[in-house]
Design an enzyme around this catalytic site. Structure first.
Site, mmCIF file in Angstrom:
data_model
loop_
_atom_site.group_PDB
_atom_site.id
_atom_site.type_symbol
_atom_site.label_atom_id
_atom_site.label_comp_id
_atom_site.label_asym_id
_atom_site.label_seq_id
_atom_site.Cartn_x
_atom_site.Cartn_y
_atom_site.Cartn_z
ATOM 1 C CD GLU A 183 -3.063 -0.960 0.169
ATOM 2 O OE1 GLU A 183 -3.101 0.095 -0.495
ATOM 3 O OE2 GLU A 183 -3.861 -1.895 0.020
ATOM 4 N NE ARG A 187 -3.897 2.791 -0.342
ATOM 5 C CZ ARG A 187 -5.070 2.727 0.260
ATOM 6 N NH1 ARG A 187 -5.627 3.826 0.721
ATOM 7 N NH2 ARG A 187 -5.692 1.578 0.431
ATOM 8 C CG ASP A 316 -6.274 -7.668 -6.964
ATOM 9 O OD1 ASP A 316 -5.146 -7.769 -6.450
ATOM 10 O OD2 ASP A 316 -7.183 -7.001 -6.436
ATOM 11 C CD GLU A 461 -11.526 -2.362 -6.896
ATOM 12 O OE1 GLU A 461 -10.508 -1.988 -6.275
ATOM 13 O OE2 GLU A 461 -12.689 -2.242 -6.445
ATOM 14 C CB THR A 546 -2.862 -1.538 -8.828
ATOM 15 O OG1 THR A 546 -4.055 -2.312 -8.674
ATOM 16 C CG2 THR A 546 -2.166 -1.341 -7.479
#
Length: 555
Positions: A183, A187, A316, A461, A546
Site C-alpha cells: 500500500e 499510494r 489481482d 474496480e 493499481t
C-alpha cells in the site's frame, strides 16, 4: 422633493467615488497574469536551512532526469480549467463538472476535519487511519488525491496538497507501527511519481525516492521476495500472521515493478529495478500448478504456500502489472507478455465459469481443488485489463476474444450493481445502485448471500472496467452505467463532510461505515471524471498503476 434629489445626488457621487477606489486598488493588488495566480512550474528550494539538503538532492535528481531524456506526454487541456460551473448534467461537460464538485466536497471535508490524517470519518468529522497505514498520520488522502486534483484542474486544492507534501510528508518521522509495503508503494511512491510525471516538479521525485528507500529493508530476505509489513522506526519487516505459513502475498510482491522500474528510470539508481529483477527470477523458476500462480509464496524457502488462486484479493494486481509493465516499456519486454498470456490462459481454462440462469461470466476462486463460485468486486478490474489487452493485441482473433471477455465481465459486474436495487431478500426495495463486496453464484437467484459480502466501501474496480470499455468501444451504455453510479454515490454515500461506505447495499436505508477511503479520491472520482473526458490521460500515452496513478509510457 428637492431635498430628496440633493440626497440622491450625494449617494450617486459617493458610489462613484467608491467605484474609483476599487478600480484604483485593483490596479496595484490584482495578479498581473495567470502565472501569478497559479504556476505550472513549482519550485521547492525555498529559504531556510531545512531545505538546503532537499535542494541539493533535487538538483542531482534533475540532472539524472535530464540524462534519461524522457519527455512526458502532452498535458491534458483540462489542466487549464479551475472553475466549477453548474451547467446541468445533460452533457459530458456537465457531468464532469458535477464529479469535480463531488471531488472538491470530499477534499474540503478532509481538509477541514482531518488534514494530515490518513483518511476522514465524514460523519464523526474526525481523522481516521486504516491498519495498512500503521498508527501514524501520514496524509494518505493528500498523496492519493494530488494527481486527480491536477487532472480536474482544481489548482488551488492541488497547491494546498503540494505544500503539505513539501513541508510535512515525512514517513520516517511520523509513521507508527507496521505499514503495508504494498500500500505504501502504490499510494505513496506511486502518488509521488505520478505527481512528478504530470508537473515535472522535482520535489515529488525526491519524496518518491525517499519513501522507496524506507521500504528497501523489507526486501532483505534469502530469496529477495519482500515481506508484507515494515516498521519504519526499527526497520523490522515481517509478514501477516494470518498468511499461509508465514508467506508473502502474490498481489503485493508482484505489484511493485511499475513504481520501482520507473523510479530507477528517472533517478538512474538501479537498486529499485534490481529488487524487481530478483523477484521475477524466483517466480519464473517456480513450477506453476496447472499453469496457475498461487497466492502465497514463502520468502525464506522460495516455495509456494497453500494452493489458493483468485482473480480478486491477494492476486489481482499481479496479473495487471504483467500486462502494464509490457505496455509501459513500449511492448519491448516480451517476457512480461508471455508470463501474462500463460497465466491468463490457465485461468480461463480452470476458473472462468458461466452462471446457469442468466449466463453471466465470472472468475471463481479456487481453494485447492475446491471451486468457490464467487466473484469479488476487486476482481471486476479485469474487465478493464482485458479491454486494454485487446486494444494492444496484434492478432485480430486475440483482439476479438479478449474484447468479448471484457464486455462479458463488465456486464456481470454491472449486474451486481443493478441487482442491489432489486433485492429479492429485502422487504423494501433499497434502490441503492451500488455493488456488494462480492457476489456468489450458489443458486438461481445469484445474489450476495452473506452479511460479510454485502458492504460497499467506495471501491473503483467495477467503474474501472467501464472506463476502459468506454475508451475502447465508445458504447454509450458504459457512460450511462458510470453516471448511474455517480448518482448513487451522491444519493446514498454523501454525508455530513464527505462520502461514506455503506454496510449493506441491500438495506432499505443505507447504514454508513463513516470512512472516506483515500482511494475514493485517487481512483473512483478519477475514473468517473475521465470516462466523460476523452482528451485527458490517453491510453496510448499513459499507464495507470493499481491505485490509478498515471505514469507515462516509455517508448
Amino acid at each position: 422633493m428637492s431635498g430628496f434629489r440633493v440626497r440622491e445626488s450625494h449617494v450617486v457621487v459617493l458610489g462613484f467615488i467608491v467605484l474609483l477606489c476599487i478600480c484604483f486598488s485593483s490596479f496595484f493588488y490584482l495578479p498581473k497574469n495567470e502565472e501569478t495566480v497559479f504556476s505550472l512550474e513549482f519550485h521547492s528550494g525555498r529559504p531556510g536551512a531545512r531545505h538546503v539538503n532537499v535542494a541539493r538532492d533535487q538538483k542531482a535528481l534533475y540532472e539524472k532526469v535530464e540524462k534519461a531524456n524522457i519527455p512526458p506526454p502532452p498535458l491534458p487541456e483540462t489542466l487549464k480549467e479551475s472553475a466549477i460551473v453548474d451547467i446541468g448534467t445533460s452533457t459530458p461537460e456537465g457531468k464532469r463538472n458535477k464529479i469535480k464538485e463531488m471531488m472538491k466536497f470530499a477534499w474540503d471535508g478532509y481538509k477541514q476535519y482531518a488534514w494530515g490524517s490518513n483518511e476522514l470519518k465524514p460523519i464523526s468529522k474526525i481523522g481516521h487511519s486504516a491498519s495498512v497505514f500503521g498508527r501514524g498520520e501520514l496524509g494518505a488522502t493528500i498523496v492519493d488525491a494530488l494527481d486527480t486534483l491536477w487532472i480536474m484542474g482544481l489548482k488551488k486544492e492541488f497547491e494546498e496538497g503540494r505544500n503539505w507534501v513539501e513541508t510535512s510528508l515525512d514517513l520516517k518521522k511520523n509513521a507508527r507501527g507496521d505499514l503495508s509495503v504494498f500500500e505504501t508503494n502504490i499510494r505513496f511512491v506511486g502518488g509521488m511519481l505520478s505527481a512528478y510525471a504530470l508537473t515535472k516538479d522535482g520535489m515529488f521525485l525526491h519524496k518518491a525516492e525517499e519513501i522507496a528507500n524506507l521500504l528497501l529493508p523489507a526486501f532483505e530476505t534469502s530469496t529477495g521476495i519482500p515481506f508484507s509489513l515494515i516498521n519504519l522506526q526499527t526497520g523490522r519487516a515481517s509478514n501477516y500472521g494470518w498468511a499461509s505459513g508465514g508467506c508473502s502475498i502474490l498481489s503485493e510482491f508482484g505489484s511493485l515493478q511499475l513504481e520501482f522500474d520507473y523510479l530507477s528510470n528517472l533517478t538512474g539508481n538501479a537498486v529499485y529495478s534490481q529488487k524487481i529483477a530478483k523477484i521475477n527470477k524466483v517466480v519464473a523458476e517456480l513450477e506453476k500448478p496447472d499453469g496457475l500462480v498461487p497466492m502465497y509464496l514463502n520468502p525464506h524457502s522460495g516455495k509456494w504456500g497453500s494452493r489458493d488462486f483468485s482473480m480478486g484479493a491477494m492476486a489481482d494486481s499481479y496479473y495487471e502489472y504483467l500486462l502494464k509493465t509490457w505496455l509501459i516499456e513500449g511492448k519491448k519486454n516480451k517476457t512480461y507478455k508471455q508470463w501474462y498470456d500463460d497465466v491468463i490462459k490457465a485461468m480461463e481454462n480452470k476458473m472462468l465459469y458461466r452462471s446457469k440462469k442468466d449466463k453471466l461470466q465470472y472468475f471463481a476462486n479456487l481453494k485447492g481443488s475446491r471451486v468457490e463460485h464467487k466473484m469479488e468486486h476487486l476482481a471486476c478490474f479485469c474487465a478493464g485489463m482485458f479491454a486494454l489487452q485487446a486494444k494492444n493485441e496484434a492478432s485480430p482473433e486475440a483482439r476479438k476474444h479478449y474484447m468479448t471477455l471484457a464486455e462479458e465481465i463488465g456486464h456481470t459486474c454491472h449486474e451486481s450493481y443493478a441487482r442491489s436495487s432489486e433485492c429479492i431478500y429485502c422487504a423494501i426495495i433499497a434502490e441503492i445502485g451500488l455493488g456488494p463486496e462480492a457476489f456468489q453464484f450458489l443458486n438461481e437467484n445469484e445474489e450476495a448471500m452473506t452479511t460479510r459480502d454485502k458492504y460497499y466501501i467506495l471501491r473503483p474496480e467495477v467503474l474501472e472496467g467501464w472506463f476502459y470499455l468506454w475508451r475502447m468501444t465508445k458504447d454509450e451504455k458504459y457512460r450511462q452505467w458510470a453516471w448511474d453510479m455517480a448518482e448513487a454515490l451522491e444519493k446514498h454515500s454523501r454525508v455530513g463532510a464527505g462520502f461514506s461506505g455503506v454496510r449493506d447495499v441491500y438495506a432499505s436505508t443505507p447504514d454508513h461505515d463513516d470512512v472516506q477511503q483515500s482511494f475514493l479520491l485517487a481512483e473512483t472520482f478519477k475514473y468517473l471524471y475521465l470516462i466523460f473526458d476523452d482528451d485527458s490521460i490517453k491510453l496510448d500515452e499513459w499507464v495507470f498503476n493499481t491505485e490509478a496513478h498515471p505514469f507515462p509510457i516509455r517508448n
